[in-house]
Design an enzyme around this catalytic site. Structure first.
Site, PDB file in Angstrom:
ATOM      1  N   ARG A 148      15.496  27.075 -11.227  1.00 19.12           N
ATOM      2  CA  ARG A 148      16.550  26.707 -12.164  1.00 19.12           C
ATOM      3  C   ARG A 148      16.612  27.675 -13.235  1.00 19.12           C
ATOM      4  NH1 ARG A 148      13.019  21.668 -14.037  1.00 19.12           N
ATOM      5  NH2 ARG A 148      13.001  21.163 -11.806  1.00 19.12           N
ATOM      6  N   SER A 198      10.120  25.496 -10.857  1.00 15.24           N
ATOM      7  CA  SER A 198      11.206  25.663 -10.184  1.00 15.24           C
ATOM      8  C   SER A 198      12.093  27.030 -10.375  1.00 15.24           C
ATOM      9  CB  SER A 198      12.163  24.573 -10.363  1.00 15.24           C
ATOM     10  OG  SER A 198      12.830  25.082 -11.924  1.00 15.24           O
ATOM     11  N   ASP A 231      21.590  17.621  -1.902  1.00 11.72           N
ATOM     12  CA  ASP A 231      20.210  16.837  -1.563  1.00 11.72           C
ATOM     13  C   ASP A 231      19.771  16.409  -2.877  1.00 11.72           C
ATOM     14  OD1 ASP A 231      19.867  19.479  -2.446  1.00 11.72           O
ATOM     15  OD2 ASP A 231      18.604  19.678  -0.605  1.00 11.72           O
ATOM     16  N   HIS A 232      19.914  17.005  -3.953  1.00 11.64           N
ATOM     17  CA  HIS A 232      19.297  16.626  -5.173  1.00 11.64           C
ATOM     18  C   HIS A 232      19.870  15.560  -6.065  1.00 11.64           C
ATOM     19  CE1 HIS A 232      16.871  20.349  -4.417  1.00 11.64           C
ATOM     20  NE2 HIS A 232      16.076  20.323  -5.561  1.00 11.64           N
ATOM     21  N   ARG A 289       4.620  19.268  -6.282  1.00  8.63           N
ATOM     22  CA  ARG A 289       4.584  19.291  -7.621  1.00  8.63           C
ATOM     23  C   ARG A 289       4.078  17.921  -8.220  1.00  8.63           C
ATOM     24  NH1 ARG A 289       9.572  23.430  -8.094  1.00  8.63           N
ATOM     25  NH2 ARG A 289       8.515  24.968  -7.599  1.00  8.63           N
ATOM     26  N   ASP A 342      16.599  27.960  -4.924  1.00  7.27           N
ATOM     27  CA  ASP A 342      15.652  26.863  -4.947  1.00  7.27           C
ATOM     28  C   ASP A 342      14.160  27.541  -4.652  1.00  7.27           C
ATOM     29  OD1 ASP A 342      15.577  23.603  -4.950  1.00  7.27           O
ATOM     30  OD2 ASP A 342      13.736  24.549  -3.717  1.00  7.27           O
TER      31      ASP A 342
HETATM   32  C1  MIC Z   1      12.226  21.434  -7.787  1.00  7.59           C
HETATM   33  O1  MIC Z   1      11.639  21.227  -6.886  1.00  7.59           O
HETATM   34  O2  MIC Z   1      12.004  21.784  -8.956  1.00  7.59           O
HETATM   35  C2  MIC Z   1      13.760  21.659  -7.611  1.00  7.59           C
HETATM   36  C3  MIC Z   1      14.424  20.503  -8.473  1.00  7.59           C
HETATM   37  O3  MIC Z   1      14.189  21.658  -6.274  1.00  7.59           O
HETATM   38  C4  MIC Z   1      14.104  23.247  -8.036  1.00  7.59           C
HETATM   39  C5  MIC Z   1      15.632  23.447  -8.264  1.00  7.59           C
HETATM   40  C6  MIC Z   1      16.311  22.748  -9.461  1.00  7.59           C
HETATM   41  O4  MIC Z   1      15.601  22.653 -10.525  1.00  7.59           O
HETATM   42  O5  MIC Z   1      17.397  22.386  -9.189  1.00  7.59           O
HETATM   43  C7  MIC Z   1      13.219  24.405  -7.653  1.00  7.59           C
HETATM   44  O6  MIC Z   1      12.213  24.133  -6.951  1.00  7.59           O
HETATM   45  O7  MIC Z   1      13.657  25.471  -7.782  1.00  7.59           O
HETATM   46 FE1  SF4 Z   2      13.814  18.807  -3.482  1.00  8.93          FE
HETATM   47 FE2  SF4 Z   2      12.631  20.469  -4.942  1.00  8.93          FE
HETATM   48 FE3  SF4 Z   2      11.317  18.280  -4.205  1.00  8.93          FE
HETATM   49 FE4  SF4 Z   2      11.802  19.980  -2.463  1.00  8.93          FE
HETATM   50  S1  SF4 Z   2      10.547  20.226  -4.192  1.00  8.93           S
HETATM   51  S2  SF4 Z   2      12.336  17.875  -2.221  1.00  8.93           S
HETATM   52  S3  SF4 Z   2      13.766  21.014  -3.198  1.00  8.93           S
HETATM   53  S4  SF4 Z   2      13.173  18.361  -5.636  1.00  8.93           S
END
Ligand code: MIC
Ligand code: SF4
Length: 641
Positions: free
Chosen positions: A535, A533, A64-65, A379, A119
């Site tokens: 990550r 996140s 999905d990313h 965010r 995630d």
């Molecule tokens: C995000 O919202 O920052 C992400 C991208 O979903 C991350 C995961 C990632 O960095 O791949 C998260 O929230 O953990």
């Molecule tokens: Fe995707 Fe992270 Fe954004 Fe949710 S917050 S939509 S998991 S990138």
């Protein structure tokens, strides 16, 4: 003494430890989820552990990313994940099926179960009474292999909801109010448990918006009871058999409590650049808007989309606004297509995006220079949209849609009667985009593209840790600062050497080069370092650059776990004012480090440049000490097998 909801589920899953806040416990994990941008690494780590088949009740891998596919890298990662999951017993949700948290809530989540996801917004599952926790990929890999998940037993904070929301005020406004009260670090070490009469007035998608964005509090997770409303939702998803009622005991005790009167809330926004920088739409005023983006795992449910469609119906998006909409799942998109709501959106001028994360993680739709962008996301960290100068405001779908029409930030209450959207009695169920794994003892060949590089593994800890303070950063540094993610970088999530060139660059463009030139060293930070996140790349890239220790005022939960998993020593200043006693380029040294880590407590850093000692501390559990000494979780796991 009665148990609260969180304690009930933890008790049921407890493998080791005691349910005493602040002490280490481990729990059995029933389900896992991964998404592609953390998943490639998680499955490489899972492979390195040598477990042939997952041992969870259900594990699902979502794509999905990384769906822009501006080069071969994303598609290669997708194929790797599809084949590796098939081989090892994991379900594969194909690109186009939707955002992991939305789909998991709709199709797989089960009240009372534990879910570990790579995630940070995994707590979305708390909307149906799951204990759903975000973690680094390595922890998820261990859980897939049947290992317990270790965490610090959180305090449980009750959020007592009283009253009922007024028309046009949304679940998003509730979580923004919680963020205003508790701040982005107010949830660290806590589970946020929702209770009170107001809970009964909220649908599952509304509850999920709230638990989803509890991640922004830094909380371990957030949870709602599993009640009649949950039952109706699961029944409408054709999953009535997955329902169990889970309520807190009537005499349940909580460590903390706050009360929110829903009837007093008004539409709100989180102003740039932090999710807790909250004010009312009324106070912020009618600022001119350039972009409106609706979607993300926070606000992309069928109910949200229907509200948006009904606001847009028969109107035209303001000529100065670009409106983009990403419905959260194939289920949502299909239902909108079938009932005509999608046509209303398109007719109004909305640009429809695929059901994926998209602009939320900077995968396209970067706004113009200095743009004001309203987003229903979770965010608004500086630069996350892909445009450093953009000013991102986080708002409800209602506020977003109203503003898209007027071209200025608009309180939706000015639109007259609020639309009455009914929860469907039956959602559109079609799981044809979820691929079942191959049977046991299969001969599936795992396909690895050229972008998949080996990940760095640390060496056992040395007794003297020395090096320069390579960078000194402020409070609330996010993982988006440490390891930025955007359309250019996300394709390289399985290529740490390349990614490391961008590590902490938003704070200091010279950091990667300086770290390399000095053969590694220390990172110095303020409070809530590593928020955001899950990550693990935010630990693996520093590891690749030779970072040995990170010294800060305080850490965010998932990031500190990722540092430990990578064998990077996390230290906190015993006296936060000592932050001022280290400057960039100071030469630092920790002597007798092995013993100091074993003994625990104080660890003294000698600032050789300034000729002073600085006392820091670690709060590592026995297992974490072993992990540090071994040079991270992978080495530790190998040593203990
Ligand atoms: C995000 O919202 O920052 C992400 C991208 O979903 C991350 C995961 C990632 O960095 O791949 C998260 O929230 O953990
Ligand atoms: Fe995707 Fe992270 Fe954004 Fe949710 S917050 S939509 S998991 S990138």
């Amino acid at each position: 003494m009665g148990l609260n909801l969180a304690q009930k589920i933890i008790k049921e899953h407890l493998v080791s430890g005691e349910m005493k806040a602040g002490t280490e416990i481990s729990i059995r994990i029933d389900q896992t989820l991964t998404q592609d941008s953390t998943g490639t690494m998680a499955y490489l780590e899972f492979e390195a552990m040598g477990v042939p088949r997952v041992k969870t009740k259900k594990s699902v891998a979502y794509i999905d990313h990384n769906t822009l596919q501006s080069g071969f890298e994303n598609a290669d990662d997708h194929k790797f994940i599809q084949t590796v999951t098939s081989k090892h017993g994991i379900y594969f949700s194909r690109p186009g099926n939707g955002i992991c948290h939305q789909v998991h809530l709709e199709r797989f989540g089960i009240p009372g179960m534990t879910l570990l996801g790579s995630d940070s917004h995994t707590p979305t599952g708390g909307g149906i009474g799951m204990l759903a926790i975000g973690a680094g990929g390595m922890d998820v890999a261990v859980a897939m292999g049947g290992g317990a998940y270790f965490l610090t037993m959180p305090k449980v904070c009750k959020v007592n909801l009283v009253g009922k929301l007024s028309p046009w005020v949304a679940a998003k406004d509730i979580i923004l109010e919680v963020l205003r009260i508790l701040t982005v670090k107010g949830g660290v070490g806590k589970i946020i448990e929702y209770a009170g009469e107001g809970v009964k007035t909220l649908t599952v998608p509304e509850r999920a918006t709230i638990t989803n964005m509890g991640a922004e509090l830094g909380a371990t997770t957030s949870i709602f009871p599993s009640d009649n409303i949950t039952k109706e939702f699961l029944t409408a998803q054709g999953r009535a058999e997955d329902f169990t009622e889970i309520l807190p005991d009537t005499d349940a005790e909580y460590d903390e409590e706050i009360t929110i009167d829903l009837s007093r809330l008004t539409p709100m926004a989180a102003k740039p650049h932090m999710p807790d920088n909250v004010d009312t739409i009324e106070n912020i005023g009618a600022i001119k808007v350039d972009q409106v983006a609706i979607g993300s795992c926070t606000n992309s449910s069928y109910m949200d989309m229907m509200k948006v469609a009904s606001i847009l119906k028969g109107k035209t998006v303001h000529p100065d606004v670009s409106l983009v909409i990403a419905p959260g799942s194939k289920q949502v998109l299909t239902m909108l297509a079938e009932n005509g709501a999608l046509a209303d959106m398109v007719a109004a001028g909305a640009r429809i995006l695929e059901s994926a994360c998209g602009p939320c993680i900077g995968m396209g739709q970067a706004p113009k220079t200095d743009a004001i962008s309203l987003r229903t996301f979770n965010r608004n960290f500086e630069g996350r949209s892909g445009t450093k100068s953009a000013q991102v405001y986080l708002v409800s779908p209602e506020t977003a849609a109203a503003s898209a029409i007027t071209g200025v930030l608009t309180d939706p209450r000015s639109l007259g009667d609020a639309p009455e959207i009914e929860m469907p009695k039956l959602f559109k169920i079609n799981d044809n985009m979820v691929v079942s794994p191959a049977p046991e003892n299969n001969d599936v060949q795992v396909v690895r593209g050229p972008n998949i590089k080996p990940f760095p593994v640390n060496k056992p800890m040395s007794d003297t840790i020395s090096g320069k303070a390579l960078i000194k950063v402020e409070d609330n540094i996010t993982t988006d600062h440490i390891m930025p993610s955007n359309a250019k970088l996300l394709p390289f999530r399985s290529n740490i050497p390349y990614l490391s060139e961008f590590c902490l660059v938003p704070c200091d463009p010279e950091f990667p080069a300086r770290a390399k030139a000095n053969g590694g060293g220390f990172i110095i930070g303020g409070s809530n370092y590593g928020q955001g996140s899950s990550r693990e790349h935010a630990a693996l890239a520093p590891l690749y650059l030779g970072i040995k220790a990170v010294v800060v005022k305080s850490f965010a939960r998932i990031h500190v776990a990722n540092l430990i998993n990578s064998g990077i020593l996390p230290l906190t200043f015993k006296n936060p004012d000592d932050y001022d006693k280290i400057d960039r380029d100071d030469q630092l040294e920790i002597k007798d480090a092995i013993n100091a880590v074993k003994v625990g407590g104080d660890i003294v850093i000698r600032n050789i440049t300034k000729g002073i000692d600085i006392v820091t501390e670690t709060s590592l559990s026995g297992r974490q000490v072993e992990m540090m000494l071994a040079g991270g979780l992978l080495n530790y796991t190998k040593e203990n097998n």
